[in-house]
Design a protein around this motif. Structure first.
Motif, short mmCIF file in Angstrom:
data_model
loop_
_atom_site.label_atom_id
_atom_site.label_comp_id
_atom_site.label_asym_id
_atom_site.label_seq_id
_atom_site.Cartn_x
_atom_site.Cartn_y
_atom_site.Cartn_z
N LYS A 41 26.05 5.22 -1.32
CA LYS A 41 26.43 4.90 0.07
C LYS A 41 25.70 5.80 1.07
N LEU A 42 24.39 5.89 0.86
CA LEU A 42 23.57 6.75 1.70
C LEU A 42 22.84 5.95 2.78
N PRO A 43 22.70 6.53 3.98
CA PRO A 43 21.83 5.89 4.98
C PRO A 43 20.39 5.93 4.49
N SER A 44 19.60 4.96 4.92
CA SER A 44 18.24 4.88 4.36
C SER A 44 17.26 4.25 5.33
N ILE A 45 16.01 4.67 5.18
CA ILE A 45 14.89 4.11 5.93
C ILE A 45 13.92 3.51 4.93
N LEU A 46 13.42 2.32 5.20
CA LEU A 46 12.34 1.76 4.41
C LEU A 46 11.03 2.01 5.15
N VAL A 47 10.14 2.77 4.52
CA VAL A 47 8.81 3.00 5.08
C VAL A 47 7.83 2.12 4.30
N LEU A 48 7.21 1.18 4.99
CA LEU A 48 6.20 0.32 4.37
C LEU A 48 4.84 0.90 4.72
N ASN A 49 4.21 1.53 3.72
CA ASN A 49 2.99 2.30 3.94
C ASN A 49 1.73 1.49 3.65
N LYS A 50 0.62 2.00 4.10
CA LYS A 50 -0.72 1.41 3.90
C LYS A 50 -0.87 0.11 4.69
N ILE A 51 -0.32 0.08 5.91
CA ILE A 51 -0.42 -1.13 6.73
C ILE A 51 -1.85 -1.39 7.18
N ASP A 52 -2.72 -0.36 7.08
CA ASP A 52 -4.12 -0.54 7.46
C ASP A 52 -4.85 -1.46 6.48
N LYS A 53 -4.21 -1.77 5.35
CA LYS A 53 -4.87 -2.59 4.33
C LYS A 53 -4.38 -4.04 4.30
N ILE A 54 -3.44 -4.39 5.18
CA ILE A 54 -2.86 -5.74 5.12
C ILE A 54 -2.82 -6.38 6.51
N THR A 55 -2.44 -7.66 6.55
CA THR A 55 -2.32 -8.38 7.81
C THR A 55 -0.90 -8.27 8.35
N PRO A 56 -0.70 -8.51 9.65
CA PRO A 56 0.65 -8.51 10.21
C PRO A 56 1.57 -9.53 9.54
N VAL A 57 1.01 -10.66 9.12
CA VAL A 57 1.82 -11.68 8.45
C VAL A 57 2.36 -11.14 7.13
N ALA A 58 1.49 -10.48 6.36
CA ALA A 58 1.91 -9.91 5.08
C ALA A 58 2.96 -8.84 5.28
#
Length: 297
Positions: A112-129
């Motif tokens: 029951k912990l608060p959490s952040i999802l960090v989606l890394n390496k966005i420089d390698k993908i498109t905004p749609v992905a």
């Protein structure tokens, strides 16, 4: 009024956990390489801003272990989730959650912990992905925040800190305001040397290497370090030393440059290479090299 929180950074190997930590601290305290399972021990990174103190726990990548060392690394990562105030799950942008991410999410839910999802390496993908990744993760867990980043380029780092600051609570600090890590100088030196081996040698050899600092003398204007590099095969020893000792010289030169930047004094580095067959599956050797599974029970 001081505030603090212990925040674990977790994820599969090679998603950028240590790179994210270094970027948030503005200083390199965790070694990084392109090879998976670079981080072996849990590393504490401390960021103090005004009255706020973030205590980040950089953990080994969660994977299916094949050796006793791998089991130690897995336990180190998993135990950090149960002993923190919040979690940063870092994953590769453009992908849906896999078995490892789903197992981490289940642990976050159970605790029951608060959490952040960090989606890394966005420089390698498109905004749609990226949008598809966010949608896929949102379907399995109600994260407190979703933050796209490119840790290696510094993109989104301030956003991660802004979101993490929401988890801080009123409390005395656990560390002095000028401290950035709880690693000893010996531990840091050993990790820097191992990083250079990871970067300079082929995939098979670095994962069977351990570095032990046998001597560390701080004489104010000069730090003298004697380190022993342990590998598992005689053939690996020959490769680490290289023809006429050239590879060992390169490892030593690059490590010394990093250590001099960190300690701000001249460093004399004396490296030796020894063979310790099967050390990754030997309890005595693991304890000798600083990996003690019993500490995590």
């Amino acid at each position: 009024m001081t505030k603090t929180a212990f925040i674990s950074i977790v994820g599969r190997p090679n998603v950028g956990k240590s790179t994210l930590l270094n970027a948030m601290l503005g200083e390199k305290i965790a070694i990084v390489s392109s090879k998976p399972q670079t981080t072996r021990n849990r590393i504490t990174g401390i960021l103090t801003r005004g009255d706020d103190q973030f205590v980040f726990l950089d953990t080994p990548g969660i994977h299916n272990p094949k050796t006793m060392l791998g089991s130690y690394m897995l336990k180190s990562a998993v135990s950090s989730i149960g002993g923190c105030d919040a979690v940063i799950l870092i994953a590769e942008a453009g992908r849906a959650p896999g078995e490892i991410e789903l197992s981490i999410i289940e642990r976050i839910k159970s605790a029951k912990l608060p959490s952040i999802l960090v989606l890394n390496k966005i420089d390698k993908i498109t905004p749609v992905a990226l949008a598809e990744s966010i949608k896929a993760y949102a379907a399995v867990h109600d994260f407190d925040a979703f933050v796209p980043t490119s840790a290696i380029k510094g993109t989104g780092i301030s956003d991660v800190l802004d979101e993490a600051s929401k988890f801080l609570y009123e409390s005395p600090w656990y560390f002095p305001g000028d401290e950035v890590t709880d690693q000893t100088e010996r531990q840091y030196a050993a990790e820097v040397i191992r990083e250079k081996i990871l970067r300079l040698l082929s995939d098979e050899i670095p994962h069977g290497v351990a570095v032990v600092i046998e001597e560390f003398k701080d004489e104010e204007t000069l730090i003298s370090i004697r380190a022993e590099i342990y590998c598992e095969k005689k053939s690996h020893k020959a490769i680490i030393i290289g023809k006429n000792g050239e590879m060992l010289k390169r490892i030593g030169t690059y490590a010394r440059e990093d250590l001099e930047r960190f300690f701000s004094v001249k460093v004399y580095l004396n490296l030796w290479v020894k063979v310790k067959s099967g050390w990754r599956d030997n309890n005595f050797n693991l304890r000798e090299f600083g990996y003690n599974i019993k500490d995590l029970n």
